[in-house]
Each structure stands twice: as C-alpha cells, then as structure tokens.
Design an enzyme around this catalytic site. Structure first.
Site, PDB file in Angstrom:
ATOM      1  N   GLU A  51       0.775  -1.144  -0.074  1.00 19.93           N
ATOM      2  CA  GLU A  51      -0.087  -0.074   0.018  1.00 19.93           C
ATOM      3  C   GLU A  51       0.843   1.199   0.002  1.00 19.93           C
ATOM      4  O   GLU A  51       1.653   1.249   0.878  1.00 19.93           O
ATOM      5  CB  GLU A  51      -0.750   0.095   1.202  1.00 19.93           C
ATOM      6  CG  GLU A  51      -1.827   1.055   1.404  1.00 19.93           C
ATOM      7  CD  GLU A  51      -2.708   1.244   2.512  1.00 19.93           C
ATOM      8  OE1 GLU A  51      -3.012   0.255   3.218  1.00 19.93           O
ATOM      9  OE2 GLU A  51      -3.537   2.486   2.539  1.00 19.93           O
ATOM     10  N   ARG A  97       4.945 -12.791   9.754  1.00 19.53           N
ATOM     11  CA  ARG A  97       5.561 -11.696   9.382  1.00 19.53           C
ATOM     12  C   ARG A  97       6.812 -11.464   9.979  1.00 19.53           C
ATOM     13  O   ARG A  97       7.458 -12.297  11.217  1.00 19.53           O
ATOM     14  CB  ARG A  97       4.663 -10.484   9.556  1.00 19.53           C
ATOM     15  CG  ARG A  97       4.489 -10.115  11.047  1.00 19.53           C
ATOM     16  CD  ARG A  97       3.894  -8.846  11.377  1.00 19.53           C
ATOM     17  NE  ARG A  97       2.777  -8.567  10.113  1.00 19.53           N
ATOM     18  CZ  ARG A  97       2.824  -7.223   9.479  1.00 19.53           C
ATOM     19  NH1 ARG A  97       3.604  -6.292   9.677  1.00 19.53           N
ATOM     20  NH2 ARG A  97       1.922  -7.088   8.583  1.00 19.53           N
ATOM     21  N   LYS A 145       4.012   1.115  10.003  1.00 20.66           N
ATOM     22  CA  LYS A 145       4.077   2.451   9.376  1.00 20.66           C
ATOM     23  C   LYS A 145       3.571   3.359   9.813  1.00 20.66           C
ATOM     24  O   LYS A 145       4.219   4.516   9.631  1.00 20.66           O
ATOM     25  CB  LYS A 145       3.511   2.196   8.027  1.00 20.66           C
ATOM     26  CG  LYS A 145       4.320   1.302   7.033  1.00 20.66           C
ATOM     27  CD  LYS A 145       3.916   1.473   5.565  1.00 20.66           C
ATOM     28  CE  LYS A 145       2.957   0.266   5.176  1.00 20.66           C
ATOM     29  NZ  LYS A 145       2.410   0.009   3.822  1.00 20.66           N
TER      30      LYS A 145
HETATM   31  P1  ATP Z   1      -0.065  -1.386   6.906  1.00 19.64           P
HETATM   32  O1  ATP Z   1       0.108  -1.218   8.391  1.00 19.64           O
HETATM   33  O2  ATP Z   1      -0.002  -0.245   6.136  1.00 19.64           O
HETATM   34  O3  ATP Z   1      -1.038  -2.520   6.680  1.00 19.64           O
HETATM   35  P2  ATP Z   1       1.761  -3.227   6.074  1.00 19.64           P
HETATM   36  O4  ATP Z   1       3.045  -3.661   6.927  1.00 19.64           O
HETATM   37  O5  ATP Z   1       0.675  -4.414   6.167  1.00 19.64           O
HETATM   38  O6  ATP Z   1       1.221  -2.144   6.580  1.00 19.64           O
HETATM   39  P3  ATP Z   1       1.753  -3.166   3.231  1.00 19.64           P
HETATM   40  O7  ATP Z   1       2.105  -2.288   2.118  1.00 19.64           O
HETATM   41  O8  ATP Z   1       0.133  -3.502   3.068  1.00 19.64           O
HETATM   42  O9  ATP Z   1       2.099  -2.842   4.714  1.00 19.64           O
HETATM   43  O10 ATP Z   1       2.337  -4.430   2.841  1.00 19.64           O
HETATM   44  C1  ATP Z   1       2.702  -5.091   1.639  1.00 19.64           C
HETATM   45  C2  ATP Z   1       2.972  -6.528   1.773  1.00 19.64           C
HETATM   46  O11 ATP Z   1       4.225  -6.690   2.567  1.00 19.64           O
HETATM   47  C3  ATP Z   1       2.012  -7.443   2.365  1.00 19.64           C
HETATM   48  O12 ATP Z   1       1.809  -8.631   1.615  1.00 19.64           O
HETATM   49  C4  ATP Z   1       2.353  -7.733   3.879  1.00 19.64           C
HETATM   50  O13 ATP Z   1       1.930  -8.937   4.322  1.00 19.64           O
HETATM   51  C5  ATP Z   1       3.849  -7.756   3.533  1.00 19.64           C
HETATM   52  N1  ATP Z   1       4.654  -7.366   4.712  1.00 19.64           N
HETATM   53  C6  ATP Z   1       4.427  -5.956   5.439  1.00 19.64           C
HETATM   54  N2  ATP Z   1       4.992  -6.280   6.739  1.00 19.64           N
HETATM   55  C7  ATP Z   1       5.924  -7.532   6.672  1.00 19.64           C
HETATM   56  C8  ATP Z   1       6.623  -8.077   7.543  1.00 19.64           C
HETATM   57  N3  ATP Z   1       7.052  -7.440   8.794  1.00 19.64           N
HETATM   58  N4  ATP Z   1       7.220  -9.330   7.306  1.00 19.64           N
HETATM   59  C9  ATP Z   1       6.519  -9.799   6.149  1.00 19.64           C
HETATM   60  N5  ATP Z   1       5.992  -9.346   5.203  1.00 19.64           N
HETATM   61  C10 ATP Z   1       5.313  -8.114   5.264  1.00 19.64           C
HETATM   62 MG    MG Z   2      -1.417  -3.961   4.748  1.00 15.72          MG
END
Ligand code: ATP
Ligand code: MG
Length: 562
Positions: free
Chosen positions: A36, A262, A272
């Site tokens: 995102e 994660r 974020k």
């Molecule tokens: P938000 O807090 O905005 O939801 P988010 O960390 O989920 O943040 P996204 O931009 O939606 O951010 O993440 C993009 C992709 O990265 C998603 O598929 C998410 O699952 C993956 N991702 C985000 N954080 C992690 C993490 N700490 N470890 C592994 N994958 C991650």
């Molecule tokens: Mg997300």
C-alpha cells in the site's frame, strides 16, 4: 530458465508450489508483491519481496508489483516512486507487470453490482459506530442491520448514487450479505465500499467511493491470474472471505491465499504508523534516515542489497510469529562487506604525532592492500610523512595492564609503514595531550622487523599533510529497548545515543571523491559508506556497522552450551 531449490531445502510454500506444478494444476506460477503506497518499504517488506520475487524466479514464473492503492487519504505519489526504487534496488524486476488496484476500480464496481443483483450485497445506512455495535463479539453473534433486506432495485439505485457523489462521507456503505452469526467476524457482512470524497493520487476525483482491502485484494489477484497469493498471518482469518468473493463472482482465475509469519526484528519498530510518526515529528531526518528500518534508510546506512537478501534467506519461512535478532541482520551485512569492501585508513578523533627523526618535507608512498579477502581488489599507496595523525584512544599516558597500544616509551607498528616509539608527550595549558613526539625505525619499512622483535599493537594512521578532513556519523540502534513499545509509549524507548556526529576527522586521500553510497571498511573501526550530504570539500561517512560480530558470539555460545 528455472533454478528450483532441492526438495530438502524447500519451505512449506515452495512445497505447495512444486506440488501444484507437478500435478499440472497450474502451467506456471504467478505471484505478486502488493504494497500500500502509504509509506516507505521496510525490512519486513523485504521478506515478502524476496519470497514473492524469489519463488517466481526459482520456478520460472513471474511476480507482479501491484500497488494496493485503495485508501486515497493516506496514499501519495512520493510513496509509489520510493517503493519502485526500493524494489529495484533490492535486486528485483517486475518487467511489464507493474499494476495498481486502482486500474481495476471499474471492474470492481461492476462486480459489486453483480453481487447486489444476486442478493449478495446491500447498501447500509448505519453509521460506522452502529455497524461496529451490531457486529457482535467473538462469543456473541452479530445483529442484522435494519437495511439488510432492502430490495435489489433500491440497492442498485443507492449504490449508483453513492458513486455519483450524492451522499456525504460516512453516510452509507455497501456490505456483502453473508452471515451475521458466523464464528468468523470477517464474514459478518463485511464492508465492500465506503464513501470518501478524497482525491486519489492516480484516479484524481473520478471516484468518491473506494473498495476495502478485503474486497479489492482477491479480485485484483484473480484479474492478474495470480496463482499463489502469499500474505502474512493476520490475513488467515480473512481467507474464508477471500474465497467467498471468488465463489460468488465471475472472476477469470482462482488464486490461492497462503499465509506466512511476518518478520519482526529486535530493537526495531515496523508499523508504518509509527515510522510515519518518527518522520513527521522530526525525530529522525526523514524516511531515509540511516537509523530507520526502511530500505532507503538501510541503503543510506550502507547495507548492501545482497546482505538483505541473504538475511531474508537465513530467516526462512515459518507459520508462527517470532522476533529475529537484529544481530543476524548485521552479521549478514558484515559477511557481504567483508568480501566486497575495500579497506582504508581513517582517523576519527585525531591526535598529532611528529616523527622527529623523519626528514622535514619528505614523503614516501607505501603500498597497502585493498582487501585481504579479495586478491583482485589490488592495492594502493598511502603517503607517509613527518607529521601524522593517530586515533586519540590509541594512546594512553598512564596505561593500565591490558592496554597494549601507544604509551610513553613504548613501540607500536603503524600499519603498512614503520614501527614507532613514543619519546615525548606534549600538553596544552589545560594539561591535555596535544601531540606525541616519536621516533621511527627505518629498518621496519612496511611494518616488518628484521630482528624479529615483536610489538603488540598495529595502529591505523594518516599523513597530516595529505589527509582529507571528513565528517563521520556514528549510528547505533534508534531504540535502546530490544522490544520498543512493549510498554505503551514507543517513543519512551528512543535511545539518546543513536547518533554521534564527529567533525574534524582525517581520512586517507583515497577516501576523497568517492561516489555516494560507496562502501569501505575503515581499518579497525567498521564499515562505512559515503552519505549523500557529502560535498567535494567535505566527504561525509555513515557508519554502517562496527566490526564486532555479536551474532557470531551468540552462535558460538549456543554451540558451547550444547
Ligand atoms: P499497514 O500497516 O499499512 O497495513 P503493512 O506492513 O501491512 O502495513 P503493506 O504495504 O500492506 O504494509 O504490505 C505489503 C506486503 O508486505 C503485504 O503482503 C504484507 O503482508 C507484507 N509485509 C508487511 N510487513 C511485513 C513483515 N513485517 N514481514 C513480512 N511481510 C510483511
Ligand atoms: Mg497492509
């Protein structure tokens, strides 16, 4: 070309993919990385990037970069561009397959009409608070909205008018009609569309209703013929909803969602929201501050992309959340830099040394090896003269037993140069040491001792006449707690010592004029890289990581205890 991992080294996701290919379920695989654009990518994202692009490459498939841009209030062009830059920097290429969920807004809207016509969706006039109150809890079923049984015609009319902009924000939503008594709260008539009169970074003011993540994500996957939709564990409970949409819409393909744990890192915040707060409140210098866990911060800090990929590989995949030791990441950084970074000499806190028996104005250029780990890196010459700088902490006037470096009357080796002996200590009016007067032994050129005598220390140094002034920024963990925010206030865990700026450093001439991001080892001190604040007059170096490998120590302790 495919380079499939051997069956033993396969994790559960690679196992599933290999089976799906073997059984002929899919002729090839397609994955996606779906950020995102509401912030910069961080080290957690790199796990998902390495996984999605990694398996696609290993199994001869492809990976899409898809922006999940469904919430215009938080998303910006700046983030879109930064994310593209960071994915490329990490070493991955989506080729022609760069997409946006917003490309599918029209199709998603059509499918929402399809759900309404089939009696599977309705416009609800309850407020967000009322919807929450009706949702029930884990132990109590939800209650039906009074608007749940609206007729198809009325729903179509209201939804079209939502799109036309007739209603203010928050007055109506479109909900799926599934099961308010479901044990899975995600199935209790989830919201598909909300009204948001906000300008979208790509679609501008074309829309004032926006799809939710749950509704947009799976359908975007289906449109792109994604075969395996890999996401983090918090989406496990959303999977029945993901599948419900696929079952109830005329989608062109059937992706499968698979969850993995994660990445969490000690000493690091990855939300974020929190990272944005650090930037907005000026606690760090920006998203690319070298203390940030963002990819742009790590790039500026000097972490090579290979090291982040290696780290991601070492962490592996799991189905349960855990916290990875930051020392492992640093270990990977050292591992790559040890092989690739040239050695240089830099004096961070200079102390002047005058070699009293060395000729005034005389200069020798002495050969110095660039990288003992890499013959092909060759060598350079470093200038030696009568006046030098050594590290202030390499001298003690009254040394304790364990201190083997320079002291009055003691002999040490200057790396690549000569053995010198401290004859006299010069102090200023305040009693501080400002200069050492030493003699050198001309027979020890290159640091050898023809008579076989030993010295216990080898120091780095620079020639005062040739050295280049530099600024050096010493970085440490941004947080002093290994679990920042474990209490309520993560800002309370900020470390007061995360940055120390040293001005008046002196570095060898070969360190002048290096390009931004060039990575070197300062002998005995650590790995450093050239910061973008550098000017031709004043290079600025960031400390990437020290030489002490705490991870190797942790490992050794583990072995010893076994
Ligand atoms: P938000 O807090 O905005 O939801 P988010 O960390 O989920 O943040 P996204 O931009 O939606 O951010 O993440 C993009 C992709 O990265 C998603 O598929 C998410 O699952 C993956 N991702 C985000 N954080 C992690 C993490 N700490 N470890 C592994 N994958 C991650
Ligand atoms: Mg997300």
């Amino acid at each position: 070309m495919t380079d499939q991992p051997s069956p033993e080294s396969r994790d559960f996701i690679r196992e599933i993919i290999a089976n799906d290919l073997a059984s002929g379920k899919h002729p090839g695989i397609v994955t996606r990385f779906p950020p995102e654009p509401n912030g910069y990518l961080h080290i957690g994202h790199s796990k998902s990037i390495c996984l999605n692009f990694g398996v696609a490459a290993e199994f001869g498939g492809r990976c899409h970069l898809r922006f999940d841009d469904t919430n215009p209030t938080k998303e910006e062009m700046e983030y879109i561009e930064a994310i593209q830059r960071d994915v490329r920097w990490l070493g991955f290429d989506w080729g022609e397959h760069g997409y946006f969920a917003s490309d599918y807004f029209e199709q998603l809207y059509e499918w929402a009409l399809h759900l309404i016509r089939a009696g599977n969706a309705y416009v609800d006039d309850l407020s967000a608070d009322e919807i929450r109150a009706h949702r029930g809890t884990l132990t109590e079923p939800g209650r039906h909205s009074p608007y749940r049984n609206r007729g198809v015609k009325e729903n179509l009319d209201l939804f079209q008018r939502m799109r036309a902009g007739e209603f203010p924000d928050g007055t109506r939503v479109l909900r799926a009609k599934i099961d308010m008594a479901s044990g899975n709260i995600n199935l209790r008539d989830p919201v598909l569309y909300r009204i948001l009169h906000a300008t979208h970074p790509r679609t501008g003011d074309a829309w004032c209703i926006y799809p939710t993540y749950d509704y947009a994500h799976g359908q975007s996957d289906a449109i792109e013929h994604i075969t395996h939709s890999l996401c983090t564990l918090e989406f496990e409970d959303h999977r029945p909803l993901y599948d419900w949409f696929l079952d109830n819409l005329p989608v062109p393909s059937r992706p499968r969602q698979i969850e993995f744990a994660r990445l969490n890192l000690s000493y690091t915040v990855m939300s974020k929201r929190r990272l944005l707060q650090l930037v907005r409140e000026g606690i760090v210098a920006g998203w690319d501050d070298p203390r940030m866990p963002t990819l742009s911060g790590m790039r500026r800090r000097g972490f090579p992309p290979e090291a982040i990929r290696l780290f991601s590989e070492k962490v592996g995949l799991a189905k349960r959340d855990s916290v990875v030791d930051y020392a492992l990441l640093e270990h990977c950084v050292r591992d790559v830099l040890n092989r690739s970074a040239d050695r240089r000499m830099a004096v961070l806190r200079p102390l002047k040394v005058v070699i009293t028996n060395y000729g005034e104005g005389e200069v020798e250029w002495l050969p110095a090896v660039n990288n003992p780990e890499d013959q092909s890196a060759g060598s350079r010459t470093v200038p030696f003269g009568r006046e030098l700088f050594i590290e202030r902490e390499d001298f003690m006037e009254d040394p304790p037993k364990q201190f083997y470096r320079l002291a009055p009357g003691r002999e040490v080796r200057l790396r690549y140069a000569y053995l010198i002996t401290c004859q006299e200590v010069v102090k200023d009016g305040a009693g501080d040491v400002v200069e050492l007067r030493c003699t050198y032994d001309p027979a020890t050129r290159g640091g050898t001792t023809p008579d076989g005598r030993r010295v216990k220390a080898t120091l780095h140094w620079v020639s005062a006449a040739h050295a280049v002034p530099a600024e050096v920024r010493l970085y440490d963990h941004l947080f002093s707690s290994s679990e920042p925010g474990a209490g309520d206030d993560f800002l309370a865990d900020l470390s007061p010592a995360s940055l120390e700026v040293l001005r008046g450093c002196r570095v060898e001439p070969a360190l002048a004029g290096l390009p931004v991001e060039a990575r070197v080892q300062f002998e005995r001190q650590g790995y450093f890289c050239v910061d973008l604040d550098s000017t031709p007059e004043l290079p600025v170096f960031n400390r990437t990581v020290t030489l002490r490998d705490t991870w190797a120590k942790i490992q050794a302790k583990g072995e010893a205890n076994r």
